[in-house]
Design a protein around this motif. Structure first.
Motif, PDB file in Angstrom:
ATOM      1  N   GLY A   8       0.861  -1.188   0.000  1.00 46.24           N
ATOM      2  CA  GLY A   8       0.000   0.000   0.000  1.00 46.24           C
ATOM      3  C   GLY A   8       0.888   1.225   0.000  1.00 46.24           C
ATOM      4  O   GLY A   8       1.596   1.498   0.985  1.00 46.24           O
ATOM      5  N   ASP A  33       1.309  -2.611  -4.486  1.00 37.21           N
ATOM      6  CA  ASP A  33       0.030  -1.904  -4.350  1.00 37.21           C
ATOM      7  C   ASP A  33      -0.885  -2.449  -5.440  1.00 37.21           C
ATOM      8  O   ASP A  33      -0.421  -2.732  -6.555  1.00 37.21           O
ATOM      9  CB  ASP A  33       0.249  -0.380  -4.544  1.00 37.21           C
ATOM     10  CG  ASP A  33      -0.946   0.456  -4.079  1.00 37.21           C
ATOM     11  OD1 ASP A  33      -0.767   1.288  -3.183  1.00 37.21           O
ATOM     12  OD2 ASP A  33      -2.057   0.266  -4.628  1.00 37.21           O
ATOM     13  N   CYS A  69       0.353  -0.068   4.770  1.00 31.10           N
ATOM     14  CA  CYS A  69      -0.332   1.238   4.745  1.00 31.10           C
ATOM     15  C   CYS A  69      -1.607   1.110   3.911  1.00 31.10           C
ATOM     16  O   CYS A  69      -1.767   1.765   2.876  1.00 31.10           O
ATOM     17  CB  CYS A  69       0.596   2.305   4.180  1.00 31.10           C
ATOM     18  SG  CYS A  69       2.100   2.511   5.156  1.00 31.10           S
ATOM     19  N   LEU A  70      -2.496   0.237   4.372  1.00 32.73           N
ATOM     20  CA  LEU A  70      -3.731  -0.087   3.652  1.00 32.73           C
ATOM     21  C   LEU A  70      -4.918   0.637   4.264  1.00 32.73           C
ATOM     22  O   LEU A  70      -4.930   0.937   5.457  1.00 32.73           O
ATOM     23  CB  LEU A  70      -3.987  -1.599   3.745  1.00 32.73           C
ATOM     24  CG  LEU A  70      -2.954  -2.510   3.092  1.00 32.73           C
ATOM     25  CD1 LEU A  70      -3.292  -3.970   3.383  1.00 32.73           C
ATOM     26  CD2 LEU A  70      -2.906  -2.255   1.593  1.00 32.73           C
ATOM     27  N   ALA A  74      -9.103  -3.145   4.007  1.00 33.79           N
ATOM     28  CA  ALA A  74      -8.238  -4.039   3.233  1.00 33.79           C
ATOM     29  C   ALA A  74      -7.319  -4.909   4.098  1.00 33.79           C
ATOM     30  O   ALA A  74      -6.494  -5.648   3.569  1.00 33.79           O
ATOM     31  CB  ALA A  74      -7.414  -3.211   2.245  1.00 33.79           C
ATOM     32  N   THR A  78      -3.014  -9.725   4.206  1.00 35.89           N
ATOM     33  CA  THR A  78      -1.647  -9.178   4.202  1.00 35.89           C
ATOM     34  C   THR A  78      -0.946  -9.512   5.517  1.00 35.89           C
ATOM     35  O   THR A  78       0.152 -10.077   5.538  1.00 35.89           O
ATOM     36  CB  THR A  78      -1.699  -7.640   3.995  1.00 35.89           C
ATOM     37  OG1 THR A  78      -2.348  -7.388   2.759  1.00 35.89           O
ATOM     38  CG2 THR A  78      -0.317  -7.038   3.991  1.00 35.89           C
TER      39      THR A  78
END
Ligand SMILES: NC(=O)c1ccc[n+]([C@@H]2O[C@H](COP(=O)([O-])OP(=O)(O)OC[C@H]3O[C@@H](n4cnc5c(N)ncnc54)[C@H](O)[C@@H]3O)[C@@H](O)[C@H]2O)c1
Length: 320
Positions: A8, A33, A69-70, A74, A78
């Motif tokens: 992200g 991303d 950094c989502l 989301a 991950t």
């Protein structure tokens, strides 16, 4: 040299990318991303590789640490893939839009005893340090926190199921700061409302005004209010009342008010840089003691804001 991966690379990732790039002993090694154009652009900027899948990044690069950094909705796969591989991870707040999948991730993190850090950067500010020091030996009576501003215009932010709403997504910083300075919260009650943004911006499902009341385990009480109804940034902060001192923690400053006297100190360090430095140092040394918000601690803040959302729907206080 520590190789750091990024999952992200939208708005907030730019801050962490810049910090890692200027830090000795660490480098931006790879990015992923779902927006491949954005990933390629960032890879060009930082002279690193853009991967087309999370798994390829993790297994191809074997990074020493990963920044996640989502957007709130989301999270899940991950973190679970990263935990499985035992890679230290930094996660931007909030942990999720709802309670799930944060509880599942917490369990995996604890089983693996994984090094984690969560982006509650207010904890690393000079103002927070000053408030901590001022509270030592004093009895905090109550807190009043607020986040009053305009609505961030990223699409997911205005949708309740995607962001969790302002309390979960944004004002979580202030709830977390209250927990950091006053200790755990045992009860929350919330009222939310919609006072205009639904008519002004298409697709708004988040409330645009809201207040919560909090009870702390210590006996202290508090309120936190937020609004994204404004057409301007107004103010963000936390005030703490004690018998002889009122403390005002702001984004960039700390004010201490005694009877007839006030003293304001501006922050002299950048809390984003400090939190990144602390995370990188923890990876290097294996010593996590300087990390001020790990996954388990951040989860307790997340529970307060998620419980506030539940209370706003049920109309009843929620015990934690
Ligand atoms: N600590 C802070 O001060 C601060 C400031 C801003 C944002 N944030 C937090 O950071 C998070 C991200 O916010 P933002 O403003 O950077 O959002 P953003 O929308 O600008 O960026 C998110 C990025 O994630 C990508 N993405 C979405 N789903 C993905 C997936 N499954 N796999 C890979 N990439 C995916 C998007 O394409 C986008 O590039 C939010 O939780 C927000 O609350 C924290």
């Amino acid at each position: 040299m520590l190789n750091i991966g990024f999952v992200g690379v939208g708005g907030i990732a730019q801050v962490h990318l810049r910090n890692i790039a200027r830090m000795e002993g660490a480098r931006v090694a790879a990015v992923y991303d779902i927006n491949t154009e954005r990933a390629n652009e960032v890879a060009r900027q930082y002279d690193c590789k853009a991967y087309s899948s999370l798994i390829d990044l993790l297994d191809g690069e074997k990074p020493d640490g990963v920044y996640i950094c989502l957007p709130p909705f989301a999270h899940g796969e991950t973190e679970l893939e990263i935990v499985k591989r035992g890679i230290p991870m930094f996660i931007e707040k909030p942990l999720a839009a709802e309670r799930e999948p944060a509880d599942q991730i917490l369990q995996a993190v604890e089983e693996k005893k994984l090094l984690t850090s969560v982006g509650y950067h207010w904890r690393y500010s000079d103002a927070s340090d000053a408030a901590k020091a001022a509270l030592a030996g004093r009895t905090p009576g109550m807190v009043m926190g607020y986040w009053l501003g305009d609505m961030p215009m990223v699409g997911w932010w205005r949708q309740m199921d995607k962001s969790g709403g302002q309390m979960v997504e944004q004002t979580t910083h202030i709830v977390d700061l209250a927990r950091y300075l006053l200790g755990d919260v045992t009860e929350v009650y919330a009222v939310y409302g919609n006072r205009g943004m639904k008519e002004i911006v298409e697709g708004v499902t988040v409330p645009d005004v809201g207040s919560i009341t909090l009870k702390f385990a210590s006996g202290a009480v508090g309120t936190v209010s937020n609004s994204c109804l404004l057409d301007q940034y107004y103010t963000v902060g936390l005030n703490i009342v004690t018998r002889d001192l009122v403390l005002e923690v702001r984004r960039n400053s700390f004010t201490e008010r005694r009877k007839g006297e006030a003293r304001t100190v501006q922050n002299s360090s950048d809390p984003y840089y400090v939190e990144d430095e602390v995370f990188i140092e923890a990876i290097r040394t294996g010593d996590a003691s300087k990390i001020r918000s790990d996954y388990a601690d951040a989860y307790r803040t997340h529970l307060v804001t998620v419980a506030a959302n539940e209370s706003a729907v049920s109309g009843r206080p929620v015990q934690l």
